[in-house]
Design an enzyme around this catalytic site. Structure first.
Site: not given
Ligand code: NDP
Length: 505
Positions: A184, A237, A241, A259, A293, A391
C-alpha cells in the site's frame, strides 16, 4: 523559467493490481490525487476498502501456498529479480518524470532514486544465491542445521517522500526470499507505483506474488496491518503512525519492521575540512526538498568557526535554485502537498520566535502558487526549541553552537529521535569515540549520506524498530527453523519403562 513538463500518457485513473489484474474497488470508491506544482487533481485513484484488502491478501496467500514462487530455486528467483532491475534501469527517465511530477522532487534527484531502485533488486538477486546458513556438528552424535523459509504474505506500507525507491527497498528483499506481498503506497504519491505491475509482468513474476492496493492509511493500511493472514509488516513513515501500527499488530505477534522519522544532527568540529562539511551539510538538509528521513536538520557547529560557518551556510541557502521539479537546474522543487506545505510553513513561523532567521523564511520568491518553500536557515537555536526537537521534513535547518565534545554529544542526543548522525572532524579518535557515543542507528564520518546496501539501515528511540539492509532484510523476511538430527542412539531417560512395557522386538 522552464516549462512545467507533464509526462506523456499520464494515466487519469489508477487501479489496484490484484492477482495479475487491474481492478477497481468493489464498491467503486476512489480518491483524488494532485500534483504539487498546480495542486490540481490529475487522477482519480481506486480506494481500497476492507473487502478489497481481503481480495489482495487472498491472492497473495494463494500464490504463496500454491504458486511456484515460494518453492522456486533461489537461482530462478534471482533471474527474475535481475530482469526487474534491467527493466527499471531501462525506464529510469520515464520513472523519474512520473516521480518528479507526482512528488515535486527535482528531476535530477528523482533519476538518482530510480537507479537506486534498480540497484535494490540487483543486490538481493545476488544475495539470495550466495546465502549461507548455519550448520553445527557434534561429532558422532548430532547434526544441527538451519532451514530458512519464507514466511508468507508481507504487508508493505510506504511513505510519499521517495516513493518508488522506498517501495523497491521493501519489495526486493520480500519477494527475493520467496514471500508474496500486498503493498500500500502513500496516498499523496500513487503514480510511480503503477509501473510495478508492468515491470513485474515483463520480468516473469508469477501472478499473485505482487498485489498493489491504493487507499487511506486509516482504512486500507490499518486493515492490512490487522489482517490475520499477513504475518509480516514492513512500514516506513511517521513515528506516530509507527506507534499506532505497533499497537495494532501486537495482539497477533506479527514480525514488524518500522523505519520512522528523524531529527538527525550534523556535528561540525573546528578541525574539520570545512569546505567539504559545508557542501555536505547544505546538501544533507536541502536535498530531496528536505523531505528526507535522514536529513541533517540540526547542524551543530563548534564556537570558534560558528560565525563564519553559519554565514557561509546562509549564503549557500540563499543561492539554492528553487524551481520546477522537471527543470534539470532545480535544486529544491515543490513540497509534496499543500497540507505538508502548511505544516512546514507553520514551523517556519514558530522558528521565527525561536531562532535568528538568516535565509528563506516563507514561500519561495517568484512562486506565488504551488508548494514552494524557500530554503530556510535559523541560527542560534536553543535545544528546547520546537524546531530543534520536532521533525519538520522540509527545507528548514536549525543551527546551534557548541564549545566542547561533551556539549556537542549532549546536544546531538537531546531529541526523541535517533536515526542518523553526521560528524565532521579530522581527528580520528574523536570521530570514532563520538560516533560510538551517539544514540543513532547510523553515523556518517566526514561523509555525505552514502550507504552501502550491505549495511544495516534503521534507527533507535522514536526512529524505529528493527534493521533492514543486506542480510538483515533476509533475516526479517524469513524464518529460521532449526533442525536437529541424532547420529547415534537416542539417549532418552526411560520414563515409565518396566519389564511389562518393553516393546517386543
Ligand atoms: P505517514 O506515517 O503518514 O504515512 C506512511 C504510510 O502509512 C502511508 O502509506 C499512509 O497512508 C500509511 N498509514 C497512515 N496511517 C496508517 C495506519 N493507521 N495504519 C497503517 N498505515 C497507515 O508518513 P508520511 O507518508 O507522512 O511520510 C513521512 C514520514 O516518513 C516522515 O516522518 C519521515 O521521517 C518518515 N520516513 C522515514 C524513513 C525511514 O526510513 N526511517 C524514510 C522516509 C520517510 P496514507 O498515505 O493514505 O496516509
Amino acid at each position: 523559467m522552464a516549462e512545467h513538463n507533464i509526462p506523456e500518457n499520464l494515466p487519469t485513473h489508477l487501479q489496484h493490481f490484484i492477482n495479475g489484474e487491474f481492478v477497481d474497488s468493489l464498491n467503486g470508491a476512489t480518491f483524488d490525487v494532485q500534483e504539487p506544482v498546480s495542486n490540481e487533481n490529475y487522477a482519480t485513484v481506486a480506494s481500497a476498502q476492507p473487502e478489497d484488502v481481503d481480495r489482495a491478501v487472498a491472492s497473495a496467500k494463494d500464490a504463496f501456498k500454491n504458486g511456484p514462487w515460494s518453492t522456486m530455486l533461489p537461482r530462478e528467483r534471482s533471474r527474475v529479480l535481475h530482469k526487474i532491475a534491467d527493466i527499471v534501469e531501462s525506464r529510469d527517465e520515464e520513472l523519474a518524470l512520473l516521480e518528479s511530477y507526482d512528488s515535486g522532487l527535482p528531476i535530477t534527484q528523482a533519476k538518482g532514486q530510480a537507479r537506486r531502485a534498480a540497484e535494490n533488486f540487483r543486490f538481493f538477486a545476488d544475495l539470495i544465491v550466495s546465502q549461507e546458513d548455519n550448520a553445527f556438528k557434534v561429532p558422532g552424535r548430532q547434526i544441527n542445521y538451519v532451514n530458512r523459509k519464507p514466511i508468507g504474505v508481507a504487508g508493505l506500507i510506504t511513505p510519499w517522500n521517495v516513493p518508488f525507491m522506498q517501495e523497491s527497498w521493501k519489495l526486493a528483499p520480500a519477494i527475493a526470499t520467496g514471500n508474496t506481498v500486498v503493498m500500500k503506497p502513500a496516498s499523496y504519491t500513487p503514480l510511480s507505483a503503477v509501473l510495478w505491475p508492468e515491470i513485474f509482468r515483463e520480468a516473469g513474476l508469477p501472478d499473485g506474488v505482487f498485489n498493489l492496493i491504493f487507499g487511506s492509511g486509516s482504512v486500507a493500511g490499518d486493515y492490512l496491518v490487522k489482517h490475520p493472514d499477513v504475518p509480516i509488516i514492513s512500514f516506513t513513515g511517521d513515528s506516530s503512525t509507527g506507534a499506532t501500527i505497533s499497537t495494532a499488530a501486537a495482539p497477533q505477534f506479527k514480525s514488524l519492521s518500522l523505519e520512522l522519522g528523524g531529527k538527525s544532527p550534523a556535528v561540525v568540529f573546528a578541525d574539520a575540512d570545512l569546505e567539504a562539511a559545508l557542501d555536505a551539510t547544505v546538501f544533507g538538509v536541502f536535498s530531496l526538498n528536505g523531505e528526507r528521513c535522514t536529513a541533517g536538520s540540526r547542524v551543530l557547529v563548534q564556537r570558534e568557526i560558528y560565525d563564519d560557518f553559519v554565514a557561509a551556510f546562509a549564503e549557500r541557502a540563499k543561492n539554492i535554485r528553487v524551481g520546477l521539479p522537471s527543470d534539470p537546474a532545480t535544486e529544491v522543487g515543490s513540497l509534496v502537498h499543500p497540507n505538508h506545505f502548511d505544516k512546514v510553513m507553520s514551523y517556519i513561523e514558530i522558528g521565527k520566535t525561536e531562532g535568528r532567521l538568516l535565509a528563506g523564511g516563507g514561500r519561495a520568491e517568484g512562486f506565488p502558487t504551488g508548494n514552494y518553500v524557500a530554503p530556510t536557515v535559523f541560527a542560534d537555536v536553543k535545544p528546547d526549541a520546537r524546531i530543534f526537537q520536532e521533525e519538520i521534513f522540509g527545507p528548514v535547518v536549525a543551527i546551534t553552537p557548541f564549545d566542547t565534545d561533551e556539549e556537542a554529544l549532549q546536544l546531538a542526543n537531546d531529541t526523541k529521535y535517533g536515526l542518523a548522525a553526521y560528524v565532521w572532524t579530522s581527528n580520528l579518535k574523536r570521530a570514532h569515540n563520538f560516533a560510538h557515543a551517539i544514540d543513532s542507528g547510523m553515523v556518517w564520518l566526514n561523509s555525505n549520506n552514502v550507504r552501502d546496501l550491505r549495511t544495516p539501515f534503521g534507527g533507535v528511540k522514536a526512529s524505529g524498530l528493527g534493521r533492514e539492509g543486506g542480510y538483515r532484510s533476509v533475516d526479517f523476511y524469513t524464518t529460521q527453523q532449526s533442525i536437529q538430527i541424532t547420529l547415534n542412539e537416542a539417549h532418552s531417560p526411560r520414563f515409565g519403562a518396566d519389564d511389562a512395557a518393553k516393546i517386543d522386538a
